[in-house]
Design an enzyme around this catalytic site. Structure first.
Site, PDB file in Angstrom:
ATOM      1  N   HIS A   1      -2.176   9.179 -18.043  1.00 45.09           N
ATOM      2  CA  HIS A   1      -0.836   9.606 -17.599  1.00 45.09           C
ATOM      3  C   HIS A   1      -0.715   9.405 -16.101  1.00 45.09           C
ATOM      4  O   HIS A   1      -1.523   9.925 -15.316  1.00 45.09           O
ATOM      5  CB  HIS A   1      -0.592  11.068 -17.992  1.00 45.09           C
ATOM      6  CG  HIS A   1      -0.395  11.234 -19.466  1.00 45.09           C
ATOM      7  ND1 HIS A   1      -0.831  12.322 -20.176  1.00 45.09           N
ATOM      8  CD2 HIS A   1       0.210  10.411 -20.367  1.00 45.09           C
ATOM      9  CE1 HIS A   1      -0.508  12.166 -21.451  1.00 45.09           C
ATOM     10  NE2 HIS A   1       0.118  11.023 -21.592  1.00 45.09           N
TER      11      HIS A   1
ATOM     12  N   GLU B   1      -8.000  19.213 -19.551  1.00 43.38           N
ATOM     13  CA  GLU B   1      -6.805  19.386 -18.719  1.00 43.38           C
ATOM     14  C   GLU B   1      -7.283  20.109 -17.468  1.00 43.38           C
ATOM     15  O   GLU B   1      -7.674  21.270 -17.516  1.00 43.38           O
ATOM     16  CB  GLU B   1      -5.741  20.211 -19.453  1.00 43.38           C
ATOM     17  CG  GLU B   1      -5.162  19.531 -20.687  1.00 43.38           C
ATOM     18  CD  GLU B   1      -4.066  18.504 -20.358  1.00 43.38           C
ATOM     19  OE1 GLU B   1      -3.734  18.349 -19.165  1.00 43.38           O
ATOM     20  OE2 GLU B   1      -3.571  17.870 -21.302  1.00 43.38           O
TER      21      GLU B   1
HETATM   22 ZN   LIG Z   1      -1.959  13.878 -19.504  1.00 47.06          ZN
END
Ligand SMILES: [Zn+2]
Length: 424
Positions: free
Chosen positions: A185, A387
């Site tokens: 991302h 994360e």
């Molecule tokens: Zn991500």
């Protein structure tokens, strides 16, 4: 973070409403990064349980994270209208363009000193060119330990560079292999720093750290620091952050919904090219996921996958996640109880070292076509998503100051070691 979109039929079912509506789309121009043409996007918060979280994300909004029991997300006026029509009543807590402007002016609003550089004050983050230069330097400084190669090209033709770290890096030895990748991302720049931390620690630390030497001698470790270099560089173009998530193919494909295992199976991704979790036209339709998966498949030697363990780094929320994301079931097709227990045990062990929260990926909400699903479902690779920092933070959560890089990447050293040691 991951966001998702369902059809409104799915949304209505999820929130138990009797009224059905047809699928709606984000208007042309929305969420394309064309800020001038896009409608103003607000930042919203709503108290939401699991079913409601699935439902909120079904609207194609950009979910930022969970704060307390609240879900925070970015939505266009149309998306907000749709949520309200479905009986969900979020409170506006900010304005995206204002928050981005505030973030971009934090260091006096100075333009970056040179082209393709991070905004002023954040120059310590690695650009694409800086990543490549540092990988080359690692290989030059440690010719026996490190070798750089390209696994393919991005949409815009950038090489997707990878470094192999092992004793006798130039030789394919019969050792368990480990894969780390970062920056699927675009805006999750801290993850690129995480991969660069792995590279520097395992190469520069080899001579002085006995534990590092043991890992590097006994394993073959592959690191891909930027899976989405086009998106990452677009996100900082002109020295201003843009909150860009996807790759740069048209309106963008969400690479972490494009993996070809249970692709698009379960309302865990978006069919609308304008949506933040657009899954692409087919599994591995994006050259970036195709290249990374082809590399993994190339490590299947005589029917045995050599890569045994994997972490896909994302930001943010401070979570250790394991498969599957497409179902709430723990034991299901391609996942026995014994296998699930191993994921949970090692996941919790890693989370015990970095103080992240461990959980099955679908514990937040349903996703499909993510990397963990394919790595395990297709290749039986012990595959986690981290994360990273911060735990919460709205828009700013994607853009922590460069001053946190050292602390927030070294925070994962012990977890990385646990993962490597479990590659067998
Ligand atoms: Zn991500």
């Amino acid at each position: 973070m991951f966001t998702k979109r369902r059809t409104w039929t799915g949304l209505v079912a999820a929130v138990g409403l009797a009224v059905l509506a047809t699928a709606t789309s984000v208007p042309a121009g929305a969420q394309t990064g064309d800020q001038a043409a896009a409608p103003a996007r607000g930042i919203y918060s709503v108290q939401a349980d699991k079913a409601q979280r699935n439902a909120i994300e079904a609207g194609g909004v950009d979910v930022l994270g969970q704060r307390g029991g609240a879900t925070e997300f970015v939505a266009t006026p149309q998306q907000l209208d749709e949520l309200r029509a479905a009986g969900i009543a979020p409170t506006q807590i900010g304005d995206l363009d204002k928050q981005l402007a505030e973030r971009n002016s934090r260091n006096g609003g100075k333009a970056a000193a040179k082209a393709d550089e991070f905004p002023a004050g954040d120059e310590a983050y690695h650009t694409y060119d800086e990543v490549n230069a540092e990988l080359e330097k690692a290989a030059t400084d440690h010719p026996d330990l490190a070798a750089v190669s390209s696994i393919g090209k991005s949409v815009e033709g950038r090489d997707l560079n990878m470094i192999k770290i092992s004793d006798n890096a130039g030789t394919d030895e019969d050792e368990p292999e480990v894969l780390f990748n970062c920056n699927q991302h675009a805006r999750e720049h801290l993850t690129t720093e995480m991969c660069m931390r792995v590279v520097s620690r395992l190469t520069d630390g080899y001579e002085t750290d006995a534990k590092v030497k043991e890992m590097v001698d006994g394993k073959e470790i592959w690191v891909v620091p930027m899976v989405n270099p086009d998106g990452a560089m677009y996100d900082i173009e002109g020295g201003e952050y843009k909150m860009w998530r996807k790759n740069r193919d048209g309106e963008g494909t969400d690479l972490n919904r494009n993996w070809d295992y249970k692709w698009g199976c379960c309302d865990g991704s978006d069919t609308d090219p304008g949506g933040e979790t657009y899954r692409g036209t087919a599994g591995f339709s994006a050259p970036e996921t195709k290249a990374l998966s082809d590399f993994v498949l190339s490590r299947n030697v005589n029917g045995a996958q050599q890569i045994k363990a994997h972490i896909d780094f994302h930001t943010y929320s401070e979570l250790v996640l394991w498969p599957f994301g497409h179902t709430d079931e723990t034991v299901t097709e391609d996942m026995t109880q014994e296998e699930y227990d191993r994921f949970e045990t090692i996941g919790k062990e890693m989370a015990g070292t970095n103080d992240y929260t461990p959980m099955q990926s679908s514990g937040l909400y349903i996703t499909d076509g993510d990397s963990n699903g394919w790595m395990w479902g297709s290749q039986k690779i012990l595959s986690y998503t981290f994360e990273m920092y911060p735990g919460q933070g709205g828009v700013d959560g994607f853009y922590p100051p460069a001053s946190v890089i050292e602390e927030q990447t070294s925070r994962n050293d012990a977890a990385v070691d646990i993962l490597i040691q479990n590659a067998a």
